[in-house]
Design a protein around this motif. Structure first.
Motif, PDB file in Angstrom:
ATOM      1  N   CYS A  50     -23.462 -28.074  36.362  1.00  0.00           N
ATOM      2  CA  CYS A  50     -22.874 -26.793  35.917  1.00  0.00           C
ATOM      3  C   CYS A  50     -21.534 -26.744  35.853  1.00  0.00           C
ATOM      4  CB  CYS A  50     -23.522 -25.845  36.745  1.00  0.00           C
ATOM      5  SG  CYS A  50     -23.616 -24.094  36.277  1.00  0.00           S
ATOM      6  N   ALA A  61     -24.272 -25.218  42.957  1.00  0.00           N
ATOM      7  CA  ALA A  61     -23.769 -26.027  41.805  1.00  0.00           C
ATOM      8  C   ALA A  61     -22.389 -25.733  41.421  1.00  0.00           C
ATOM      9  CB  ALA A  61     -24.969 -25.586  40.603  1.00  0.00           C
ATOM     10  N   ARG A 242     -24.674 -20.814  48.222  1.00  0.00           N
ATOM     11  CA  ARG A 242     -23.596 -20.085  48.688  1.00  0.00           C
ATOM     12  C   ARG A 242     -23.979 -18.852  49.291  1.00  0.00           C
ATOM     13  NH1 ARG A 242     -21.354 -21.788  43.405  1.00  0.00           N
ATOM     14  NH2 ARG A 242     -21.195 -23.892  43.730  1.00  0.00           N
TER      15      ARG A 242
HETATM   16  S1  SF4 Z   1     -25.883 -19.647  39.384  1.00  0.00           S
HETATM   17 FE1  SF4 Z   1     -25.524 -21.855  40.156  1.00  0.00          FE
HETATM   18  S2  SF4 Z   1     -26.390 -22.996  38.516  1.00  0.00           S
HETATM   19 FE2  SF4 Z   1     -26.715 -21.098  37.607  1.00  0.00          FE
HETATM   20  S3  SF4 Z   1     -24.827 -20.962  36.297  1.00  0.00           S
HETATM   21 FE3  SF4 Z   1     -24.236 -20.105  38.498  1.00  0.00          FE
HETATM   22  S4  SF4 Z   1     -23.235 -22.027  39.317  1.00  0.00           S
HETATM   23 FE4  SF4 Z   1     -24.361 -22.811  37.692  1.00  0.00          FE
END
Ligand code: SF4
Length: 355
Positions: A50, A61, A242
């Protein structure tokens, strides 16, 4: 790393190994492959990478991830083959929903994946992609349209540019551009767009009205025949996710639904729908070759997704199993034969402990 089985090294992403999955079973792990939750909607997960870095990411991610050890990109033909295997037990009227623990548009052959799912897998009638939209463009949308994409689930969490940037966690994220392209997609292509924002208490409750107005104005969800174009997701605290500081703490489901009901009344827009109204039907699941409590002989294939995790495959090469060996796990290596006690089997997602 030497002796990897079913995967090959394809580079590094912010210090983490990137592994191309070429020969692992594509059922068994939550991060990649195919997830079958007993409905006609198959979750297809081609990439864990990501380029966004959302502050509420439930799967940690993106560039600032602290819990991941490796990222996975799945070979297209292998992925399509496994979607076909799962689809074969379900009958027709299936949706392939390309989502994941990353951003699906990071897969370098995402257009081919859409095209092959739509035209090569018996039973698949609709293909949809979940995205935060940072890399959406008109030319990509045109290619996805030609490949047969039916719908984009667009996770836009705010209309305010500064708040959207803060939530997505990267300076370059431009929500006005994302919404402009999404509107163009609805008006100029055969692809539908529905919004799937995450409501993060204390951050973006106040943004939902503007997102609803956008969806109403552009007719989001209409091409799909849905009674809504906005599916608001509840922020959930996950072990590996997170955890932004929330004023008053995370919401209960009861609080979330009473907030949704009030928002429905105030806006006159449907926000709570039954799964069947958005295309879900119960269907048989694929066979579960082993269950919680079983002891399975397996071979270690590669490092796993999270720190301390390894991937193993049972001797029949039917399922991939995540293994967390604990403090004694330093000795695991690809090619080792292990005996695993299955401690999780729900939805054909397996976790094993060393015996
Ligand atoms: S929620 Fe997590 S996986 Fe989805 S776009 Fe945001 S950082 Fe990427």
């Amino acid at each position: 790393m030497k002796g990897l089985l079913g995967v090959e090294e394809a580079g590094r992403f912010h210090g983490r190994l990137v592994l191309k999955v070429r020969g692992l079973p594509l059922v068994g792990h939550i991060a990649f492959g195919v997830l079958d939750r007993g409905t006609n909607v198959l979750q297809v997960r081609p990439s864990t990478l990501c380029f966004h870095d959302c502050i509420f990411c439930s799967v940690d991610a993106g560039p600032s991830s602290r819990t991941r050890r490796a990222e996975f990109i799945v070979d297209v033909d292998l992925l399509v083959e496994w979607v076909g295997r799962v689809a074969s037990v379900k009958g027709g009227g299936l949706e392939a929903l390309i989502d994941g623990v990353g951003e699906p548009l990071t897969h370098p052959r995402i257009v081919d994946i859409v095209e092959k799912l739509k035209s090569d897998v018996a039973g698949v009638e609709r293909v949809a992609i979940e995205t935060h939209g940072g890399s959406l463009s008109k030319s990509l949308a045109r290619r996805l349209e030609a490949a047969g994409l039916d719908r984009i689930n667009l996770s836009v969490d705010a209309v305010s540019p500064s708040l959207a940037r803060r939530l997505v966690g990267v300076e370059w994220y431009d929500v006005e551009r994302v919404l402009r392209i999404a509107e163009w997609i609805i008006k100029e292509t055969s692809i539908d767009v529905v919004l799937t924002p995450v409501v993060v208490p204390g951050y973006n409750e106040g943004e939902m009205r503007a997102l609803i107005e956008w969806a109403r104005r552009v007719g989001a969800g209409r091409k799909s025949g849905w009674p809504t174009g906005v599916l608001i997701q509840k922020f959930e605290v996950h072990k590996y996710g997170r955890k932004p500081r929330l004023k008053g703490g995370p919401w209960s489901w009861q609080r979330f639904y009473s907030w949704l009901r009030r928002l429905e009344r105030e806006t006159g827009y449907r926000l709570i729908v039954e799964p069947r109204e958005i295309g879900f039907e119960e269907r048989p699941s694929i066979e579960k070759p082993f269950s919680e409590g079983d002891v399975v002989r397996a071979v270690v294939a590669s490092p796993g997704w999270h720190r301390g995790e390894w991937l193993a495959v049972d001797r029949g090469w039917r399922r991939v199993i995540a293994v967390f060996p604990g403090p004694a796990g330093e000795d695991l290596a690809p090619g080792m034969e292990v005996r695993l006690r299955i401690v999780r089997d729900k939805d054909n997602i397996f976790i094993g402990e060393l015996r």
